[in-house]
Design a protein around this motif. Sequence first.
Motif: not given
Length: 132
Positions: A2-7, A108-113
């Motif tokens: 459910e989380l997205i990580a961005r460098r 951040f959580h995928r729902d906030l993308k």
Amino acid sequence: GELIARRLGRVRFYLCGTPANVALWRGARKTAPFVGYDDGVPDIPETQWIATHAAGNPVRFRSTSLVAQCMAARAGVGLALLPSYLLAPELQTVDAAPQLERELWAVFHRDLKALPRLRAVLDWLLDCCGEL
């Protein structure tokens, strides 16, 4: 899942101090005083770097606050391993090349993308991190 990580980028760390402490490091490494972390963060790369490269040196000040470490280094207490964004004009680095680099990530959580405010913060962070 459910989380997205961005460098976001990399932060470079430099061993630095007053000109007198840098000269001491260059001339007699084992006697150069250090500013370091307290015992609460033994496993971070910065603490490990100091343990490897300054083992046996006197540690005159310990803090988990990078700002406090910077202020101590500026006051001549000892050498500190500081991120590039805290290098003050009165501090001199022991070498032009960084001693350590670390990656920065935003998670951040995928729902906030799709939220515009998240996009704005990420864009701002990317802009800030591009200068490090």
